[in-house]
Design an enzyme around this catalytic site. Sequence first.
Site, PDB file in Angstrom:
ATOM      1  N   HIS C  44      47.102  63.061 103.312  1.00 15.69           N
ATOM      2  CA  HIS C  44      48.397  63.145 102.633  1.00 15.69           C
ATOM      3  C   HIS C  44      49.547  62.858 103.592  1.00 15.69           C
ATOM      4  O   HIS C  44      50.484  62.157 103.259  1.00 15.69           O
ATOM      5  CB  HIS C  44      48.546  64.542 102.028  1.00 15.69           C
ATOM      6  CG  HIS C  44      49.678  64.666 101.076  1.00 15.69           C
ATOM      7  ND1 HIS C  44      49.589  64.256  99.765  1.00 15.69           N
ATOM      8  CD2 HIS C  44      50.922  65.134 101.239  1.00 15.69           C
ATOM      9  CE1 HIS C  44      50.732  64.475  99.157  1.00 15.69           C
ATOM     10  NE2 HIS C  44      51.565  65.011 100.020  1.00 15.69           N
ATOM     11  N   HIS C  90      52.005  64.052  92.433  1.00 15.95           N
ATOM     12  CA  HIS C  90      51.749  65.492  92.500  1.00 15.95           C
ATOM     13  C   HIS C  90      50.527  65.786  91.649  1.00 15.95           C
ATOM     14  O   HIS C  90      50.526  66.678  90.807  1.00 15.95           O
ATOM     15  CB  HIS C  90      52.975  66.295  92.050  1.00 15.95           C
ATOM     16  CG  HIS C  90      53.364  67.350  93.031  1.00 15.95           C
ATOM     17  ND1 HIS C  90      53.821  68.588  92.682  1.00 15.95           N
ATOM     18  CD2 HIS C  90      53.342  67.353  94.383  1.00 15.95           C
ATOM     19  CE1 HIS C  90      54.075  69.295  93.769  1.00 15.95           C
ATOM     20  NE2 HIS C  90      53.802  68.570  94.806  1.00 15.95           N
TER      21      HIS C  90
END
Lengths: 238, 90, 732
Positions: C44, C90
Site C-alpha cells: 500500500h 478504500h
Amino acid sequence: MRFGIITFPGSNGDHDALMAVRLGLGQPAELVWHTETDLSNYDCIIIPGGFSYGDYLRAGAIARFAPVMQAVAREAEAGKPILGICNGFQILTEAQLLPGALLRNASLEFVCDWVWVRVEQTHTPWTSQLARGARLRLPIAHGEGRYFVDEKTLGELERAGQIVFRYVDAEGNATPEANPNGSIANIAGVCNGRGNVVGLMPHPERAFDRLIGGDDGLWILASVLAVGLEVVRGRGGN
Amino acid sequence: MNETARWRAEVFVSLRPGVNDPQGLAVRDGLRRLGYQEVEEVRVGRYVQVWLQAPDVQTAERRIAAMCEQLLANPVVESYRFVIEPAESQ
Amino acid sequence: MPVTPELLREVALTEDEYQRAVELLGREPNLVELGMIGALWSEHCGYKHSRPLLRRLPTSGPQVVQGPGENAGAVDLGDGLVVVLKIESHNHPSAVEPFQGAATGVGGIVRDIFAMGARPIALANSLRFGPLEESRQQYLFHGVVGGIGWYGNCLGIPTVAGDVFFLPEYRQNPLVNALCVGIAERHALIRARASGPGNLVVLVGADTGRDGIHGATFASVEDPERSHRGVVQVGNPFLEKLLLEACLEVLQTGAVVAMQDLGAAGLTSASAEIAARGGTGIELDVAAVPRRETGMTPYEVMLSESQERMLLVVRPEGLERVLEIFRHWELHAVVIGRVTDDGMLRVLDAGNPVAELPVRLLTEACPIYIRQASESDAIRTRRAFDPDTVPDLSVNEAPRALLVLLRSPNIASRRPIYRTYDHTILTNTVLPPGQGDAAVLRVKGHRFGIALKTDCNPRYCLLEPRLGAQHAVAEATRNVTCVGAEPLAITDCLNFGNPERPDVYYQLVQAIEGIAEACTVLGVPVVSGNVSLYNETEGRSIPPTPVIGVVGKLSDVSRHVGLGFAGEGKVFLLGPERATLGASEYLACLHGIVAGSPPDLDLELERRVQAMVREAIHRGIALAAHDCSEGGLLVALAESCIVGTIGGRFRVDELVAANGRLDRALFGEAGSRIIVQVAPGAEGVVLALAHAYGVPAFELGQTGGDRFIVDGIVDCLLDDLVAVWRDGLRRE
C-alpha cells in the site's frame, strides 16, 4: 442592504449564501462567526445550511446554544428579517424561534433534487415580492427535513398564516408524490407569528443563476430588499 | 404446539471502547460549552426495544443475541448488551 | 530482540525483507522500527509490485503542473488556476464495514486535495459489487453509498459523477474508489516537502487513538475480514470540514512550508514521505501527540491511522499565527517535532530515543518485485469463446431484450444513488449526475468549466486486460468529450488481486501497458493515482479493474451538451458500424455468458471521433451526445430518449446488414462510438465534419413524439422503457 450570514462550525452553505447575495443580488454580505454576540450591523440575517456541529445528537441541537443565537433571538424580537435555510431552519426550530420540528425524511434517506414549492404567504419580508400561489423551482438537499407539528398547532399555523411554502407538483398541486420527505401538509417553510423569521428546507441560495439549474431563489432573497428600501426611507425621513 | 410467552428486550448498542466516537466528542464539547465542565467523556449509543415471543428466557436471550450480531449492532465496531423481561401479553 | 515468524507476519515483512532491512541498517531494528519498516514496505505504501510498471505511464504534457509523486496531481486551467485531482481506493475497509469504510475513503481523498492547497470542489466514485440480487451485496451497496453520501454531504462537497458495476467476481471484494477534484491558484500550490532544517513539524486535527493500526499492511494482505476485524475507523466529517477550512486559511499566512495528509501508516508514512521529498530528516516526539486513549505506546502512536489529521511544516516565526488560526477553528494543533538535516527519521518518547531510521531506508530502499507473468488458461479459453455460436435474436424477441438490458443494474438509472448525494452544493454544478455522460462544473468568475468522469468495464478487463484498460481510458475520455470537454488529465486507481500470482501479475502488467498506449495516442497524461492489490478472498481474485478518472476542460462552460435528446432533430451514429457480442452486457444478461473477446479498439479512430464531437459541440451543431457503450446502440438511443423525455423514430437496417446478426447490430458493443443529435439544418455540416475527421457516420433517425420506434423492431411508449430503467437498481 447588508446581509449577515452566520457560520457555525460545520456550516457548509454559508459560502453559497454569500455568493448568492453578492453575485445574484449584488448586495454586500459578510460571514459572521458563531461566537459573535452583536448582529446590529446587519439589515437582515441568513442562517445557512450545513451540518452544524456535525448534526450530532439532533440537527441544530448543539448550534442553538452558540453565543450568536442570543443575538439572533434579539434581532428576531426586534423584527429584523431572518431566513433559516435547511440546517438554519432546523436551528431556528430547535431555538424555538420557529414552530415545529424537522424529523428524519420518511424515506430515511438523504435526498438531493430539484423540487417545486408554492408560495402560500406574502406578508413575510422574504416573500413580499412574490404572488400568492407562485411556484418556485428550488434544490433540496437534506436527510432531516420532514416538517412536523401536532394537529392542533398545524391548525393554528394555518389560521395565523404561518405556512409560507408548500411542496407541490409542476402544476402547483400539493400532492403526496410532490412531497419529498413526508412533511406534514407538504410544508416546506414556515414563519414566526410576526412573519419576520422564515425557515425553509429548500435552498434559494443555490438557485441564483440559470447556468446552475435555475434562478428562482433570487425571488426570495430579493424580496427582502423591499424591506431594505423601507429602512432607508425611514432613515432618510422622507 | 409449544407454549410461548411474550418478552420485552431492551438492547443497548454502543461503540466499542477505543473506537472513535465523533458524535460523543461533539456532545461532550457542547455540554462543556454550556458550562458542564465536570463532563469527562460522552459516548453516544443506540437504544432499541424488541418485543418477541419465546418459550423461555434462555431462548429469548439466544434469539436477541443473534439479532444483535446480525442486524442491531455491527460487531466490527459496536458492542451490545441487553435486558430481557416478561412483557404483558397483547 | 527475538524476531519470530509471527512477529514478521504481524508487520507483514518476509524473512528476506527483514534481512534486507538488517543489512541496510547495519543492525537489528527494534520493535517500533520494525513496525515502521513493515508499514512503509507494505504494498500500500511502498508500491513494491507496481512501481517499476508505473514508469510506463505517460505523465507529462504542457498542461501538467504536478505529476505523480505528490499528494495529488495538478493541471493548468488557464487564468492562473490549476485543477488538482486524485483517486484512491478504500476497498478493504469497505469490505469489513461498508458505511465507515467508504466514508473514511472520501475523507482521505479530500485531505489529499487540500493538502495541495486546493479547495475541493467535487467528488466522484467508482464502485464494484457482486450481484445486486443477493442480500449481502445489497447490504454492502447501501452501506457504501450511504457512507459516501454522509461524509461528502456533511463536508459540503458535491458528489457529481462516478460509475458502478455489478459482477459476481466482486462478491467477497467490493471496490470503493473515491476521486476528488480541487481548484487552486497555480502559484499557491503547496508541495509536501519538508525543507529548512529547524522548521517545526505541527500535527493538527483529531486526537490519536488506536485506529487501524497496520491498516496499510492490512490493505496489502488477503482476506481482511478474517484477520483484521476490529480495526475499523470511524470518520468525522464535521472535524474534517474544520480541518479543511483551517488548513486553507493557514496557507495564506505564508508560514507553511509543507502539508501532508496522515493516511495509511499514519505519522510514520507522513513524516517519512515529506522528509524523503524534501531530502531532509525529521525528529518527532510522540509524547507531544494528543491522544484519545490512554496507555498508547510509541509503536501505536507512530502507526495509528486515526482519521482527520494533517501534518504541517511551519517556519518558527510564523508558528503563533498558524496556531491562532487553528484555535479559531477549534482544532488541536501541537508542535511534535522539527526538520533536521541528517536524513534520519528519529522518534523520541518524552526525549528518549525509541526509533532512528534513515528516511531513504523507509522510502527508496523499499524492495521491488518483478514477478512471473503468465495468462491463466481459463481466461484464454473464455476469450476464445465464439459468440456467433449463440442463436441470433429474432425480431419478436428484440423488445424484451431491450427491456432486460434497461433493467440491468449495470445499465439502469443511477438516480437512486446520486439522489442521496448532495450534488448542488457549492453552486457550481452545471450538468448534474444523470444529465450528461460526464458532470460539468463551472469555476466562478471564469469562462471555462471542467468535466469529470470515472470508467472501467471490468468484463473487458477480465477477458483481455490490455484491451480492457485501453477501453477504460477511451470510454472515460469519450464521456468527458460527450459533454464538450477536452480531456486534460487522468488519475488512475489500479485494483487487482494478488500480484504474487502469475496470472494476476500478468493482468497488472497488461493493464498498465494498455493504459499507457491509450494515454499516449489520446494525448492525456496520468498525473496521479493509486494501486490496490491483494483484492482477493480464498484464492478468488477480482477482475482486473483499472479505474480511470478523467478531468476535462470546457473553454466555454455554457457550450456543453447533455446526453438527453433536446427537442426534435436528426440523430447520427459516429464511429464504427460493426460491433461485437464478446464480453457484452447482452451476452451476460440474455445468455448468462461472460466470455468472448472484447470489442477491438482503434485508438487513432477514437481520437478522431472525440475531436470531431468536441468540435461539433463547440460550434453548437450537436444538441446532445451520448457514448454508446454497455448495452450497445439500442440502449444508448433509449437512454438519450429517456433522459431527454422525448421519443424518436429510428432505422437500423443498414447496421443490421453490416453486422450480419440482429443481436450484434442492436446490442453489440464497440469502442469509439458516439450518438449525436444534430441541430436542425446542420446535418450537412456534421457529415462534412465527419468526412474531414475520417469518422464513419450513419443517420439513425429523428427524435420526436412519445414513442420509441425502431422500424420493424420496436414500437412502444417511451414511458414503458422509463418504468423498467428507473427501478433497475431498486431491490426492496
